[in-house]
Design a protein around this motif. Structure first.
Motif, PDB file in Angstrom:
ATOM      1  N   ARG A  97       0.797  -1.212   0.056  1.00  0.00           N
ATOM      2  CA  ARG A  97      -0.068   0.089   0.025  1.00  0.00           C
ATOM      3  C   ARG A  97       0.967   1.320   0.025  1.00  0.00           C
ATOM      4  O   ARG A  97       1.896   1.490   0.585  1.00  0.00           O
ATOM      5  CB  ARG A  97      -0.792   0.103   1.205  1.00  0.00           C
ATOM      6  CG  ARG A  97      -1.826   1.241   1.441  1.00  0.00           C
ATOM      7  CD  ARG A  97      -2.486   1.162   2.683  1.00  0.00           C
ATOM      8  NE  ARG A  97      -3.387   2.423   2.641  1.00  0.00           N
ATOM      9  CZ  ARG A  97      -4.309   2.611   3.763  1.00  0.00           C
ATOM     10  NH1 ARG A  97      -4.533   1.569   4.742  1.00  0.00           N
ATOM     11  NH2 ARG A  97      -4.737   3.616   3.611  1.00  0.00           N
ATOM     12  N   ASN A  99       0.955   5.608  -1.077  1.00  0.00           N
ATOM     13  CA  ASN A  99       0.326   7.111  -0.859  1.00  0.00           C
ATOM     14  C   ASN A  99       1.414   8.037  -2.157  1.00  0.00           C
ATOM     15  O   ASN A  99       0.782   9.187  -2.028  1.00  0.00           O
ATOM     16  CB  ASN A  99       0.142   7.599   0.387  1.00  0.00           C
ATOM     17  CG  ASN A  99       1.491   7.873   0.956  1.00  0.00           C
ATOM     18  OD1 ASN A  99       2.501   8.137   0.326  1.00  0.00           O
ATOM     19  ND2 ASN A  99       1.632   7.723   2.506  1.00  0.00           N
ATOM     20  N   PRO A 123      -5.223   3.042  -2.039  1.00  0.00           N
ATOM     21  CA  PRO A 123      -6.507   3.142  -2.198  1.00  0.00           C
ATOM     22  C   PRO A 123      -7.155   4.626  -2.263  1.00  0.00           C
ATOM     23  O   PRO A 123      -8.521   4.829  -2.714  1.00  0.00           O
ATOM     24  CB  PRO A 123      -6.781   2.717  -0.701  1.00  0.00           C
ATOM     25  CG  PRO A 123      -5.711   1.697  -0.504  1.00  0.00           C
ATOM     26  CD  PRO A 123      -4.493   2.680  -1.296  1.00  0.00           C
ATOM     27  N   GLU A 124      -6.418   5.699  -1.671  1.00  0.00           N
ATOM     28  CA  GLU A 124      -7.158   6.991  -1.541  1.00  0.00           C
ATOM     29  C   GLU A 124      -7.238   7.693  -3.053  1.00  0.00           C
ATOM     30  O   GLU A 124      -8.151   8.357  -3.373  1.00  0.00           O
ATOM     31  CB  GLU A 124      -6.188   7.904  -0.904  1.00  0.00           C
ATOM     32  CG  GLU A 124      -6.052   7.690   0.512  1.00  0.00           C
ATOM     33  CD  GLU A 124      -5.321   6.639   1.099  1.00  0.00           C
ATOM     34  OE1 GLU A 124      -5.383   6.281   2.337  1.00  0.00           O
ATOM     35  OE2 GLU A 124      -4.692   5.982   0.384  1.00  0.00           O
ATOM     36  N   ALA A 127     -10.296   5.658  -4.823  1.00  0.00           N
ATOM     37  CA  ALA A 127     -11.404   6.298  -4.002  1.00  0.00           C
ATOM     38  C   ALA A 127     -11.727   7.734  -4.725  1.00  0.00           C
ATOM     39  O   ALA A 127     -12.841   8.072  -5.054  1.00  0.00           O
ATOM     40  CB  ALA A 127     -11.256   6.591  -2.624  1.00  0.00           C
ATOM     41  N   ILE A 240      -7.816  11.986  -0.049  1.00  0.00           N
ATOM     42  CA  ILE A 240      -8.859  11.482  -1.160  1.00  0.00           C
ATOM     43  C   ILE A 240      -9.632  12.839  -1.303  1.00  0.00           C
ATOM     44  O   ILE A 240      -9.691  12.985  -2.873  1.00  0.00           O
ATOM     45  CB  ILE A 240     -10.223  10.832  -0.561  1.00  0.00           C
ATOM     46  CG1 ILE A 240      -9.627   9.329   0.096  1.00  0.00           C
ATOM     47  CG2 ILE A 240     -11.365  10.457  -1.401  1.00  0.00           C
ATOM     48  CD1 ILE A 240     -10.660   8.410   0.713  1.00  0.00           C
ATOM     49  N   GLN A 327     -17.865   8.975   2.699  1.00  0.00           N
ATOM     50  CA  GLN A 327     -17.076   7.875   2.808  1.00  0.00           C
ATOM     51  C   GLN A 327     -17.607   7.047   4.326  1.00  0.00           C
ATOM     52  O   GLN A 327     -17.756   7.719   5.286  1.00  0.00           O
ATOM     53  CB  GLN A 327     -15.594   8.474   3.349  1.00  0.00           C
ATOM     54  CG  GLN A 327     -14.647   7.382   3.563  1.00  0.00           C
ATOM     55  CD  GLN A 327     -13.201   8.154   3.742  1.00  0.00           C
ATOM     56  OE1 GLN A 327     -13.052   9.283   3.384  1.00  0.00           O
ATOM     57  NE2 GLN A 327     -12.328   7.399   4.259  1.00  0.00           N
ATOM     58  N   GLU A 329     -16.237   4.066   6.261  1.00  0.00           N
ATOM     59  CA  GLU A 329     -15.426   2.663   6.128  1.00  0.00           C
ATOM     60  C   GLU A 329     -15.980   1.453   7.130  1.00  0.00           C
ATOM     61  O   GLU A 329     -15.380   0.462   6.912  1.00  0.00           O
ATOM     62  CB  GLU A 329     -14.115   3.249   6.885  1.00  0.00           C
ATOM     63  CG  GLU A 329     -13.185   4.254   5.815  1.00  0.00           C
ATOM     64  CD  GLU A 329     -12.864   3.661   4.477  1.00  0.00           C
ATOM     65  OE1 GLU A 329     -12.479   2.330   4.532  1.00  0.00           O
ATOM     66  OE2 GLU A 329     -13.184   4.181   3.545  1.00  0.00           O
ATOM     67  N   LYS A 348     -12.799   2.480   1.314  1.00  0.00           N
ATOM     68  CA  LYS A 348     -11.384   2.255   0.825  1.00  0.00           C
ATOM     69  C   LYS A 348     -11.080   0.613   0.856  1.00  0.00           C
ATOM     70  O   LYS A 348     -10.301   0.186   0.187  1.00  0.00           O
ATOM     71  CB  LYS A 348     -10.179   3.008   1.671  1.00  0.00           C
ATOM     72  CG  LYS A 348     -10.413   4.468   1.418  1.00  0.00           C
ATOM     73  CD  LYS A 348      -9.184   5.134   2.063  1.00  0.00           C
ATOM     74  CE  LYS A 348      -9.468   4.836   3.594  1.00  0.00           C
ATOM     75  NZ  LYS A 348      -8.157   6.101   4.297  1.00  0.00           N
TER      76      LYS A 348
END
Length: 446
Positions: A97, A99, A123-124, A127, A240, A327, A329, A348
């Motif tokens: 993962r 960023n 993931p961000e 998304a 995000i 969002q 989660e 996410k």
């Protein structure tokens, strides 16, 4: 498959639970023992207290026997380092993962492979792209391009006066031919892979596949209006939010409301010129009115608190905002958000799960998406020569009741699928299935 997951945060915990249900051997590693408590409560997950960048801890966890090592801690450097070590110590494949979008550029793929990092997920960023897709088609709950954009998947909630309500699928097939294919219906808490005798009811969320030029026909059938988005308010200045503001067209005026002053100052230095950063509380209705909530076409909530996100979207709807995105989660909150008519839900954990699924299927899978509202997955697969899927017409294949084909590409040309279609070798096929059926794909595509 033996899988070691490093990081017992939201993404790692969700993945461990999901993959353990698929009968994989899962070890969940985290340096904080408290985060692993849930794995000791009768679940088929082996908890391991340790640091993924420690050679000793990786060796003790049996890294040399792992088919897949997944590092999804919140620290990008930790994930990259852990994957490098895991690869050198014998793990077959690694997944990190990250960023940093730069790492995902095609020119850098070979470099990271040489380091032992086989695949990466941000993931961000993913998304943010889903938010952009939702804003472009405000009348949909979910909207995805499939097969490189040749086909689309749209999830739409139908109301009482929609032309499609109280129609049986047999009737729709007779009148509309191959304009679209209804691949699933979400009704209350159940997801149905429909047949000809199923009827569409008011309140259903109906999932369509179609060629892009037929998207307006789906909008007409579901009785929706397509409104242009010119102004958006985003609550919460998360990564995000920043990514979404960068991906959205620059002719849209975007306001991001961030409660932390220092963070708001930092954000103002990174966002495009069409984005205004406000230091304030997005729950303050006076502030929302002051910032033009009544003139906004979309309201997006991206704080860490899903209750706040859901309630804020409800408040925005009271001000007349057409499109809301939240969002959420906590998966347990998603059915509640749906019943409250929150528009698009971003999760996410499910986004990460979609991409990691591709590593776990033996079939040639180019893309997998987990549906937020429905307990279902959409996969894009290539039909190998001699595979079961190519040997008979679709109506003769006896596909499981929890699986349907949504369309395909043959020699570069998109096609809808019906009972008379016969899949050919090298076709790229869209398969829609309930999450319990994902493993059955291998029976047809291997």
């Amino acid at each position: 498959m033996k899988i070691l997951i490093a990081g017992a945060g939201e993404v790692g915990t969700h993945l461990a639970k999901m993959l353990s249900k698929e009968k994989h051997d899962i070890i969940l590693m985290d340096p904080e023992e408290d985060k692993l408590a849930f794995a000791r409560s009768g679940m088929e997950i082996m908890p391991f207290t340790g640091n993924p960048t420690s050679l000793k801890d990786l060796e003790s966890a049996g890294i040399d026997r792992m088919d897949l090592f997944i590092s999804v801690t919140t620290e990008e450097a930790t994930n990259i380092t852990a994957c490098m070590l895991a690869s050198k110590m014998g793990a077959e494949k690694t997944f990190a993962r990250i960023n940093n979008y730069e790492y995902l550029l095609p020119k850098n793929k070979e470099f990271f492979n040489s380091l032992g990092v086989n695949s990466m997920i941000y993931p961000e960023m993913l998304a943010a792209k889903e938010i952009v897709a939702a804003i472009k088609r405000t009348w949909t709950r979910q909207y995805w391009d499939l097969l490189g954009g040749a086909l689309i998947l749209a999830g739409v909630k139908v109301r009482e006066k929609a032309p499609i309500v109280n129609k049986y699928l047999t009737e729709l097939v007779r009148t509309d031919g191959k304009l679209y294919h209804i691949v699933a219906i979400k009704r209350d808490n159940d997801t149905i892979i429909p047949g000809g005798n199923d009827c569409i009811l008011s309140g259903d969320i109906v999932f369509f596949t179609a060629m892009k030029h037929n998207i307006d026909e789906i909008r007409r059938l579901t009785g929706k209006d397509d409104s242009e988005v010119k102004k958006i308010i985003i609550m919460g200045g998360s990564r995000i939010a920043v990514r979404a503001s960068q991906y959205l067209p620059d002719n849209i005026h975007i306001t991001i409301i961030e409660p932390l002053k220092e963070k708001a100052v930092r954000l103002s230095e990174t966002v495009p010129s069409n984005v205004l950063i406000i230091n304030g509380d997005g729950r303050d209705t006076d502030l929302l009115v002051q910032e033009g909530i009544r003139d906004s076409q979309a309201f997006i909530t991206l704080t860490d608190n899903e209750s706040t996100n859901i309630l804020a979207c409800l408040a925005a709807k009271r001000f007349g905002v057409k499109k809301t995105v939240a969002q959420v989660e906590n998966i347990d909150y998603i059915p509640m958000a749906e019943k409250l008519d929150i528009g698009t839900i971003i999760n996410k954990k499910m986004i990460a799960a979609s991409h990691i699924y591709q590593f776990l299927l033996d079939a040639d899978v180019s893309n997998v998406k987990c549906m937020t509202f429905a307990s279902a997955d959409v996969a894009e697969l290539v039909a190998p020569e001699g595979s079961r899927i190519t040997k008979k017409k679709v109506r003769e294949l006896r596909l499981p009741k929890d699986m349907t084909l949504g369309g395909l590409i043959r020699n570069g040309e998109p096609m809808m699928v019906d009972g008379e279609t016969q899949v050919e070798a090298h076709d790229r096929v869209v398969v829609f299935c309930l999450d319990t059926a994902m493993r059955k794909l291998e029976d047809f595509f291997n």
